[in-house]
Design an enzyme around this catalytic site. Structure first.
Site, PDB file in Angstrom:
ATOM      1  N   PRO A  95      24.804 -39.046 -84.613  1.00 30.97           N
ATOM      2  CA  PRO A  95      25.792 -38.086 -84.093  1.00 30.97           C
ATOM      3  C   PRO A  95      25.163 -36.859 -83.427  1.00 30.97           C
ATOM      4  O   PRO A  95      25.683 -36.379 -82.428  1.00 30.97           O
ATOM      5  CB  PRO A  95      26.593 -37.693 -85.330  1.00 30.97           C
ATOM      6  CG  PRO A  95      26.497 -38.899 -86.207  1.00 30.97           C
ATOM      7  CD  PRO A  95      25.071 -39.370 -86.020  1.00 30.97           C
ATOM      8  N   ASP A  96      24.048 -36.354 -83.965  1.00 28.03           N
ATOM      9  CA  ASP A  96      23.420 -35.181 -83.359  1.00 28.03           C
ATOM     10  C   ASP A  96      22.971 -35.460 -81.934  1.00 28.03           C
ATOM     11  O   ASP A  96      23.164 -34.635 -81.039  1.00 28.03           O
ATOM     12  CB  ASP A  96      22.198 -34.732 -84.171  1.00 28.03           C
ATOM     13  CG  ASP A  96      22.564 -33.958 -85.418  1.00 28.03           C
ATOM     14  OD1 ASP A  96      23.747 -33.623 -85.589  1.00 28.03           O
ATOM     15  OD2 ASP A  96      21.654 -33.687 -86.224  1.00 28.03           O
ATOM     16  N   ILE A  97      22.385 -36.620 -81.722  1.00 27.10           N
ATOM     17  CA  ILE A  97      21.846 -36.944 -80.397  1.00 27.10           C
ATOM     18  C   ILE A  97      22.943 -37.491 -79.480  1.00 27.10           C
ATOM     19  O   ILE A  97      23.234 -36.926 -78.425  1.00 27.10           O
ATOM     20  CB  ILE A  97      20.691 -37.963 -80.514  1.00 27.10           C
ATOM     21  CG1 ILE A  97      19.583 -37.436 -81.432  1.00 27.10           C
ATOM     22  CG2 ILE A  97      20.143 -38.322 -79.137  1.00 27.10           C
ATOM     23  CD1 ILE A  97      19.001 -36.103 -81.042  1.00 27.10           C
TER      24      ILE A  97
END
Length: 172
Positions: free
Chosen positions: A127-129
């Site tokens: 999710p962060d990337i």
């Protein structure tokens, strides 16, 4: 801009000469300013930086941004040409989250299973990337293009949850 003492990512192992290898890879080449935004002096220093900047990316919740004079309207009043991108967990809710929350609520966790069919948490921050960083880059680039075409800067919120949903196209 990092808080005094630096962000936590500076200390993630493995360390190289006292600095995280992860941090060196993700922050290499950046000029870092250590500012305490809870003080008038820190906010004034940030204001000076913003006056000459093209882009502001942050992950502050709206209430925190208002307390620090970094709401969309506060920032636009300082620099009308500044493209603003806020990275949030959930666009319609200000609940905090962790990658596993976004994996689970988007359905991605259900698609990532071991040989016994049990959900497995990936060993990297999907999710962060894919949900945050890539959509933020797209928002910055389209914001700069829009500003050049129309003369107006934009303010966009990127949602880790909604960005993660986009990865479901094949699995769904």
């Amino acid at each position: 801009v990092e808080r005094p003492g630096g962000e936590a990512g500076r200390r993630f192992p493995p360390l190289d000469d006292g600095l995280s290898v992860y941090y060196r890879l993700t922050a290499g080449g950046k000029k870092v300013r250590f500012l305490d935004l809870k003080t008038p002096k820190g906010r004034a220093a940030l204001g000076r930086l913003l006056s000459g900047a093209d882009v502001l990316i942050h992950s502050l919740r709206p209430d925190a941004a208002r307390r620090l004079s970094l709401s969309e309207s506060d920032v636009a009043a300082r620099n009308r040409r500044l493209v603003q991108v806020r990275i949030a967990g959930f666009r319609r809710s200000e609940k905090a989250g962790h990658d596993v929350n976004f994996l689970a609520t988007s359905g991605l966790l259900d698609l990532n299973r071991n040989a016994r069919g049990q959900p497995v948490i990936p060993r990297f921050q999907i999710p962060d990337i894919a949900g945050g960083a890539w959509p933020a880059v797209a928002a910055v680039l389209t914001g700069l293009l829009e500003r050049e075409r129309t003369g107006r800067a934009t303010a966009v919120t990127v949602s880790l949850h909604e960005g993660s949903l986009a990865l479901l196209s094949f699995g769904a």
